[in-house]
Design a protein around this motif. Structure first.
Motif, PDB file in Angstrom:
ATOM      1  N   ASP A  31      41.304  15.562  72.583  1.00  0.00           N
ATOM      2  CA  ASP A  31      41.204  14.094  73.238  1.00  0.00           C
ATOM      3  C   ASP A  31      39.479  13.848  72.237  1.00  0.00           C
ATOM      4  O   ASP A  31      39.717  12.372  72.148  1.00  0.00           O
ATOM      5  N   TYR A  35      40.520   9.504  70.796  1.00  0.00           N
ATOM      6  CA  TYR A  35      39.882   8.596  71.024  1.00  0.00           C
ATOM      7  C   TYR A  35      38.994   8.137  69.828  1.00  0.00           C
ATOM      8  O   TYR A  35      38.787   7.216  69.930  1.00  0.00           O
ATOM      9  N   GLU A  38      41.896   5.600  68.110  1.00  0.00           N
ATOM     10  CA  GLU A  38      42.146   4.752  68.774  1.00  0.00           C
ATOM     11  C   GLU A  38      41.128   3.373  68.312  1.00  0.00           C
ATOM     12  O   GLU A  38      41.068   2.804  67.675  1.00  0.00           O
ATOM     13  N   ALA A  76      42.227  13.491  86.212  1.00  0.00           N
ATOM     14  CA  ALA A  76      41.540  12.245  85.951  1.00  0.00           C
ATOM     15  C   ALA A  76      41.557  12.577  83.861  1.00  0.00           C
ATOM     16  O   ALA A  76      41.282  11.429  83.394  1.00  0.00           O
ATOM     17  N   LEU A  77      41.760  13.837  83.235  1.00  0.00           N
ATOM     18  CA  LEU A  77      41.561  14.302  82.247  1.00  0.00           C
ATOM     19  C   LEU A  77      42.898  13.776  81.641  1.00  0.00           C
ATOM     20  O   LEU A  77      43.418  12.785  80.373  1.00  0.00           O
ATOM     21  N   TYR A  78      43.795  14.105  82.260  1.00  0.00           N
ATOM     22  CA  TYR A  78      45.166  13.111  81.257  1.00  0.00           C
ATOM     23  C   TYR A  78      45.193  11.801  81.571  1.00  0.00           C
ATOM     24  O   TYR A  78      46.184  11.589  80.751  1.00  0.00           O
ATOM     25  N   GLU A  79      45.242  11.515  82.518  1.00  0.00           N
ATOM     26  CA  GLU A  79      44.978  10.242  82.750  1.00  0.00           C
ATOM     27  C   GLU A  79      44.407   9.130  81.696  1.00  0.00           C
ATOM     28  O   GLU A  79      44.940   7.721  81.589  1.00  0.00           O
ATOM     29  N   SER A  80      43.654   9.561  81.069  1.00  0.00           N
ATOM     30  CA  SER A  80      42.123   8.975  80.574  1.00  0.00           C
ATOM     31  C   SER A  80      43.246   9.551  78.735  1.00  0.00           C
ATOM     32  O   SER A  80      42.992   8.566  77.836  1.00  0.00           O
ATOM     33  N   VAL A  81      43.537  10.595  78.814  1.00  0.00           N
ATOM     34  CA  VAL A  81      44.311  10.876  77.046  1.00  0.00           C
ATOM     35  C   VAL A  81      45.381   9.841  76.978  1.00  0.00           C
ATOM     36  O   VAL A  81      45.684   9.798  76.201  1.00  0.00           O
ATOM     37  N   THR A  83      46.490   7.291  78.676  1.00  0.00           N
ATOM     38  CA  THR A  83      46.390   5.634  78.328  1.00  0.00           C
ATOM     39  C   THR A  83      45.355   5.829  76.944  1.00  0.00           C
ATOM     40  O   THR A  83      45.512   4.885  76.384  1.00  0.00           O
ATOM     41  N   THR A  84      44.819   6.503  75.991  1.00  0.00           N
ATOM     42  CA  THR A  84      44.210   6.608  75.041  1.00  0.00           C
ATOM     43  C   THR A  84      45.414   6.450  73.694  1.00  0.00           C
ATOM     44  O   THR A  84      45.734   6.088  73.197  1.00  0.00           O
TER      45      THR A  84
END
Length: 258
Positions: A31, A35, A38, A76-81, A83-84
């Motif tokens: 992750d 980030y 990105e 929540a981490l999956y969603e963040s990753v 999306t990134t």
């Protein structure tokens, strides 16, 4: 040069170079690296440069997603990753620059998806490419379905995804997955490619890219959304759990289709 922990960013106003810098882990994508990548691409999008080089430090371009990150069950981490990941691919694909990815070793899974988002993909003769999500009961993400279909057609895309086998550079070139094989040192190739592009009508090339990209971008967006939801479902299957277990136990997985 701007340097984060896992990504190096160089820009002189004409050429942008982004280097994945986690060589001890074969530049696998955790992750933190995602980030940073990105952020680097957001910087690149603001740069007046016309050429972007994407490469990896060490013996590999990118071995794919970090397996420890895949084990995380935090939604929540999956969603963040994810999306990134989607932001990375969307930005890289739509940059108003000629983008070149140099594969200096392995390019697997998500690493291969990101490489294929570039306009030109080249590899050293010893490079190994694999869309190997199937081995742990997952599907390609990062636009893998989109880029494979665009480069080698639907039938070949399904075959490559379903088999998940490793492709040597020569086979990948013959299939149309990569554009050329670099016989020289990769740094020498990058310098030569930059010189060649600087003598080309870059603005005309970028305008052609923009026209083609505008018609394809809505399809890429839809693919990324479908991959996001599909991957979410696959993460909760027994086959994925078996695939991860087999990976750590260094054995062939026994899938049951559930």
């Amino acid at each position: 040069m701007k340097e984060w922990k896992n990504v190096q960013y160089e820009d002189n106003g004409k050429i942008t170079k982004i280097t994945l810098n986690r060589p001890d882990k074969l530049n696998s994508l955790n992750d933190e690296l995602l980030y940073e990548l990105e952020k680097a691409l957001q910087e690149a999008a603001k740069s007046p440069s016309s050429i972007l080089i994407l490469t990896g430090k060490g013996k590999a371009f990118c071995a794919g997603g970090d397996i420890k990150m895949m084990l995380e069950e935090d939604e929540a981490l999956y969603e963040s990753v994810i999306t990134t990941i989607n932001n990375i691919v969307s930005t890289l694909y739509s940059l108003k620059k000629v983008t070149v990815c140099t594969i200096n070793g392995a390019a697997a899974g998500l690493g291969l998806s990101i490489a294929l988002a570039c306009d030109k993909v080249v590899a050293v003769p010893t490079a190994i490419l694999a869309m190997n999500f199937i081995g742990i009961g997952l599907i390609p993400d990062g636009g893998g379905h989109f880029f494979l279909k665009n480069r080698i057609g639907e039938a070949n895309a399904k075959r490559i995804i379903w088999e998940g086998k490793k492709l040597h550079a020569k086979e990948a070139k013959e299939l149309g997955l990569i554009d050329s094989i670099v016989e020289s040192e990769i740094d020498d190739f990058i310098l030569a490619e930059i010189k060649r592009l600087q003598l080309a009508p870059l603005q005309a090339m970028i305008e052609t890219k923009t026209i083609l990209q505008r018609t394809e971008y809505p399809i890429l967006e839809q693919m990324l959304l479908l991959e996001k939801e599909g991957q979410r479902k696959m993460r909760h299957t027994k086959d994925h759990q078996e695939g991860i277990k087999a990976f750590f136990e260094k054995r062939v997985p026994h899938f049951k289709g559930c």
